[in-house]
Design a protein around this motif. Structure first.
Motif, mmCIF file in Angstrom:
data_model
loop_
_atom_site.group_PDB
_atom_site.id
_atom_site.type_symbol
_atom_site.label_atom_id
_atom_site.label_comp_id
_atom_site.label_asym_id
_atom_site.label_seq_id
_atom_site.Cartn_x
_atom_site.Cartn_y
_atom_site.Cartn_z
ATOM 1 N N SER A 1 58.417 63.826 -42.011
ATOM 2 C CA SER A 1 59.492 63.172 -41.264
ATOM 3 C C SER A 1 60.077 62.065 -42.131
ATOM 4 C CB SER A 1 58.938 62.584 -39.960
ATOM 5 O OG SER A 1 59.902 61.794 -39.307
ATOM 6 N N ARG A 2 61.297 61.671 -41.811
ATOM 7 C CA ARG A 2 61.906 60.544 -42.531
ATOM 8 C C ARG A 2 61.476 59.210 -41.932
ATOM 9 N NH1 ARG A 2 65.354 61.965 -46.408
ATOM 10 N NH2 ARG A 2 66.374 64.008 -46.335
ATOM 11 N N THR A 3 60.792 59.246 -40.815
ATOM 12 C CA THR A 3 60.299 58.015 -40.189
ATOM 13 C C THR A 3 58.821 58.164 -39.858
ATOM 14 O OG1 THR A 3 60.941 58.788 -37.975
ATOM 15 C CG2 THR A 3 62.550 57.461 -39.198
ATOM 16 N N ARG A 4 58.130 57.042 -39.831
ATOM 17 C CA ARG A 4 56.713 57.064 -39.465
ATOM 18 C C ARG A 4 56.619 57.161 -37.949
ATOM 19 N NH1 ARG A 4 51.917 52.711 -41.079
ATOM 20 N NH2 ARG A 4 50.225 53.914 -40.117
ATOM 21 N N ASP A 5 56.129 58.305 -37.503
ATOM 22 C CA ASP A 5 56.076 58.538 -36.055
ATOM 23 C C ASP A 5 55.095 59.657 -35.781
ATOM 24 O OD1 ASP A 5 56.891 58.219 -33.335
ATOM 25 O OD2 ASP A 5 58.096 60.025 -33.529
ATOM 26 N N GLY A 6 54.317 59.540 -34.712
ATOM 27 C CA GLY A 6 53.398 60.597 -34.324
ATOM 28 C C GLY A 6 52.412 60.931 -35.428
ATOM 29 N N PRO A 7 52.358 62.221 -35.819
ATOM 30 C CA PRO A 7 51.373 62.629 -36.829
ATOM 31 C C PRO A 7 51.772 62.252 -38.250
ATOM 32 C CG PRO A 7 52.705 64.509 -36.174
ATOM 33 C CD PRO A 7 53.113 63.367 -35.267
ATOM 34 N N TRP A 8 53.033 61.842 -38.438
ATOM 35 C CA TRP A 8 53.519 61.566 -39.796
ATOM 36 C C TRP A 8 53.208 60.119 -40.161
ATOM 37 C CZ3 TRP A 8 56.986 64.105 -36.267
ATOM 38 C CH2 TRP A 8 56.968 65.490 -36.419
ATOM 39 N N ARG A 9 52.039 59.926 -40.784
ATOM 40 C CA ARG A 9 51.515 58.584 -41.025
ATOM 41 C C ARG A 9 51.268 58.273 -42.496
ATOM 42 N NH1 ARG A 9 46.173 59.209 -38.101
ATOM 43 N NH2 ARG A 9 45.792 57.184 -39.070
ATOM 44 N N TRP A 10 51.365 59.290 -43.363
ATOM 45 C CA TRP A 10 51.024 59.077 -44.775
ATOM 46 C C TRP A 10 52.304 59.159 -45.614
ATOM 47 C CZ3 TRP A 10 47.813 61.445 -41.327
ATOM 48 C CH2 TRP A 10 46.537 60.869 -41.198
ATOM 49 N N PRO A 11 52.610 58.100 -46.353
ATOM 50 C CA PRO A 11 53.897 58.045 -47.075
ATOM 51 C C PRO A 11 53.879 58.776 -48.416
ATOM 52 C CG PRO A 11 52.694 56.005 -47.397
ATOM 53 C CD PRO A 11 51.849 56.840 -46.469
ATOM 54 N N LEU A 12 55.053 59.288 -48.769
ATOM 55 C CA LEU A 12 55.349 59.659 -50.144
ATOM 56 C C LEU A 12 56.267 58.558 -50.663
ATOM 57 C CD1 LEU A 12 56.183 63.472 -49.757
ATOM 58 C CD2 LEU A 12 53.947 62.403 -50.211
ATOM 59 N N TYR A 13 55.867 57.898 -51.729
ATOM 60 C CA TYR A 13 56.589 56.720 -52.201
ATOM 61 C C TYR A 13 57.597 57.046 -53.310
ATOM 62 C CZ TYR A 13 53.369 53.497 -49.802
ATOM 63 O OH TYR A 13 52.654 52.799 -48.865
ATOM 64 N N ARG A 14 58.671 56.292 -53.323
ATOM 65 C CA ARG A 14 59.569 56.258 -54.473
ATOM 66 C C ARG A 14 58.913 55.442 -55.585
ATOM 67 N NH1 ARG A 14 62.734 54.997 -49.990
ATOM 68 N NH2 ARG A 14 64.365 56.533 -49.466
ATOM 69 N N MET A 15 59.428 55.579 -56.791
ATOM 70 C CA MET A 15 58.916 54.827 -57.936
ATOM 71 C C MET A 15 59.290 53.359 -57.786
ATOM 72 S SD MET A 15 57.301 55.240 -60.861
ATOM 73 C CE MET A 15 56.909 54.182 -62.265
ATOM 74 N N PRO A 16 58.320 52.444 -57.809
ATOM 75 C CA PRO A 16 58.646 51.012 -57.744
ATOM 76 C C PRO A 16 59.458 50.583 -58.957
ATOM 77 C CG PRO A 16 56.318 51.408 -57.309
ATOM 78 C CD PRO A 16 56.880 52.690 -57.836
ATOM 79 N N ASP A 17 60.354 49.663 -58.751
ATOM 80 C CA ASP A 17 61.205 49.180 -59.836
ATOM 81 C C ASP A 17 60.773 47.768 -60.224
ATOM 82 O OD1 ASP A 17 63.184 48.794 -61.679
ATOM 83 O OD2 ASP A 17 64.760 48.377 -60.215
ATOM 84 N N GLY A 18 60.295 47.611 -61.447
ATOM 85 C CA GLY A 18 59.964 46.294 -61.965
ATOM 86 C C GLY A 18 58.620 45.749 -61.546
ATOM 87 N N LEU A 19 57.799 46.554 -60.884
ATOM 88 C CA LEU A 19 56.483 46.100 -60.452
ATOM 89 C C LEU A 19 55.443 46.529 -61.481
ATOM 90 C CD1 LEU A 19 54.624 44.831 -58.303
ATOM 91 C CD2 LEU A 19 54.493 47.091 -57.214
ATOM 92 N N LEU A 20 54.927 45.575 -62.245
ATOM 93 C CA LEU A 20 53.919 45.865 -63.255
ATOM 94 C C LEU A 20 52.848 44.790 -63.253
ATOM 95 C CD1 LEU A 20 56.172 46.980 -66.259
ATOM 96 C CD2 LEU A 20 54.723 48.442 -64.843
ATOM 97 N N PRO A 21 51.585 45.141 -63.446
ATOM 98 C CA PRO A 21 51.116 46.524 -63.508
ATOM 99 C C PRO A 21 51.107 47.159 -62.120
ATOM 100 C CG PRO A 21 49.255 45.040 -63.559
ATOM 101 C CD PRO A 21 50.489 44.166 -63.587
ATOM 102 N N LEU A 22 51.178 48.461 -62.073
ATOM 103 C CA LEU A 22 51.161 49.162 -60.790
ATOM 104 C C LEU A 22 49.723 49.333 -60.303
ATOM 105 C CD1 LEU A 22 53.873 51.849 -61.540
ATOM 106 C CD2 LEU A 22 54.046 49.994 -59.883
ATOM 107 N N PRO A 23 49.499 49.203 -59.012
ATOM 108 C CA PRO A 23 48.138 49.346 -58.474
ATOM 109 C C PRO A 23 47.640 50.782 -58.584
ATOM 110 C CG PRO A 23 49.741 49.121 -56.696
ATOM 111 C CD PRO A 23 50.482 48.873 -57.965
ATOM 112 N N ASP A 24 46.333 50.956 -58.458
ATOM 113 C CA ASP A 24 45.770 52.301 -58.523
ATOM 114 C C ASP A 24 45.804 52.957 -57.141
ATOM 115 O OD1 ASP A 24 43.690 51.155 -57.091
ATOM 116 O OD2 ASP A 24 42.194 51.388 -58.670
#
Length: 365
Positions: free
Chosen positions: A132-155
């Motif tokens: 889903s495009r929104t967090r609702d019901g069973p859709w609870r785990w995100p697919l993330y876009r690439m962070p911009d300018g955040l370094l170092p990136l977490p594991d």
């Protein structure tokens, strides 16, 4: 290099290419070497559908034609200059499918690839997730876009614990964390939304932490025998150990970010659309994108796999000269083959027929 001129051409080229491959201390074989071959040496060559391979090669030409003609194709001088490949791209675009075999035999020459570390060929496919495009019901785990300018990136563990919350990076939400994990492994896939429409998502980058196979971790722990490891057996273990699933997946600290794609299918690292059963993911430290690769290996069901493929993708787990990931496409058969594929094999790369002359010339003082 003067001594090399006393050798016959095949021996000369083999030695030159082995040196170019950079031997590692203690290795009996160089990291990368090529042996002169002929098309008659390629098992099953005459039976292949060369027109399919030609179509995939023409897709690679979309990327090759935009490169600097004077540059090397890829990281190895053995791959020749881009201009030689651009010439073949022009010829390929004017070649009918019925003449595909003649095209490859006329303008290319096969070279057997060898190197330290042995051979291994695995597979990948295009998974289908529910989301889903929104967090609702069973859709609870995100697919993330690439962070911009955040370094170092977490594991992975930190991201799963919420390190990126509140940054607005969520591209989509899916209903299964295990499906999301394996999407990271595959690098691209489709997400079916509530209205039945599908969103194509592809690799946008990763966090820079090392990739660790959770299959190897399960073997190390004695949970699954090495001969039994596969995507299916790993999924079964995760399903039967829900309280341990998250910590096991966190062993792989590498994390993949996604972007929404347009077009007919997933896009590989070369930047072109992948062709099912013809696109091969390689270690691009050795084999350049766009290079045709004749692959001889075995499918999980025991059937021989002998066909011409095109190097168009890569992956963090693909390391070595005689190493590749077959893109099987989408669907149940593709998922079964990709999930269980782990076969030794042999590979030959097809290089411009003039490369022998070019390499010998480069050896002159």
């Amino acid at each position: 290099m003067a001594v090399f001129r006393r050798l016959a051409a095949p021996a000369l080229l083999g030695l030159m290419l082995a040196v170019a491959g950079c031997e590692h201390a203690g290795d009996r074989l160089p990291a990368f070497a090529l042996e002169d071959a002929h098309f008659a040496d390629l098992p099953g060559w005459s039976e292949d559908d060369h027109a399919e391979a030609l179509g995939a090669f023409v897709k690679s030409c979309e990327a090759i034609e935009g490169q600097d003609p004077d540059a090397a194709l890829g990281r190895k001088p053995a791959m020749a200059t881009v201009s030689l490949w651009q010439e073949r791209c022009r010829l390929a675009r004017n070649t009918a499918g019925s003449n595909a075999r003649t095209f490859f035999e006329t303008w290319f020459r096969p070279w057997r690839v060898t190197g330290a570390g042995g051979s291994l060929f695995t597979g990948y496919f295009e998974p289908l997730l529910s989301g889903s495009r929104t967090r609702d019901g069973p859709w609870r785990w995100p697919l993330y876009r690439m962070p911009d300018g955040l370094l170092p990136l977490p594991d992975r563990a930190a991201i799963d614990a919420g390190a990126l919350d509140g940054m607005g990076l969520e591209l989509l939400w899916v209903d299964d964390p295990v499906d999301a994990f394996f999407l990271h492994v595959q690098g691209s896939g489709r997400v079916r939304l509530e209205d039945g429409s599908e969103v194509l998502v592809g690799y946008a980058g990763r966090n820079g932490h090392p990739y660790t196979s959770i299959g190897k971790e399960l073997i190390r722990r004695g949970e699954i025998a090495a001969d039994d490891i596969s995507m299916a057996s790993i999924r079964a273990w995760l399903a039967s150990h829900p309280d341990e699933a998250a910590s096991l997946m966190a062993v792989n600290r590498s994390y993949v970010f996604f972007r929404e794609l347009e077009g007919e299918g997933p896009v590989g690292a070369q930047g072109v659309t992948l062709t099912p059963e013809r696109s091969l993911a390689v270690d691009d430290a050795f084999v350049a994108y766009g290079v045709p690769v004749w692959l001889e290996t075995t499918l999980p069901d025991g059937a021989p796999w002998q066909r011409l493929m095109i190097a168009q993708d890569t992956g963090s787990a693909i390391v070595g000269a005689v190493r590749g990931d077959v893109f099987f496409g989408a669907g149940d058969w593709a998922a079964r083959m990709a999930g269980a594929m782990k076969s030794p094999g042999r590979s030959w790369i097809l290089l411009p027929a003039t490369i022998a002359v070019s390499l010998m010339a480069s050896a002159e003082p």
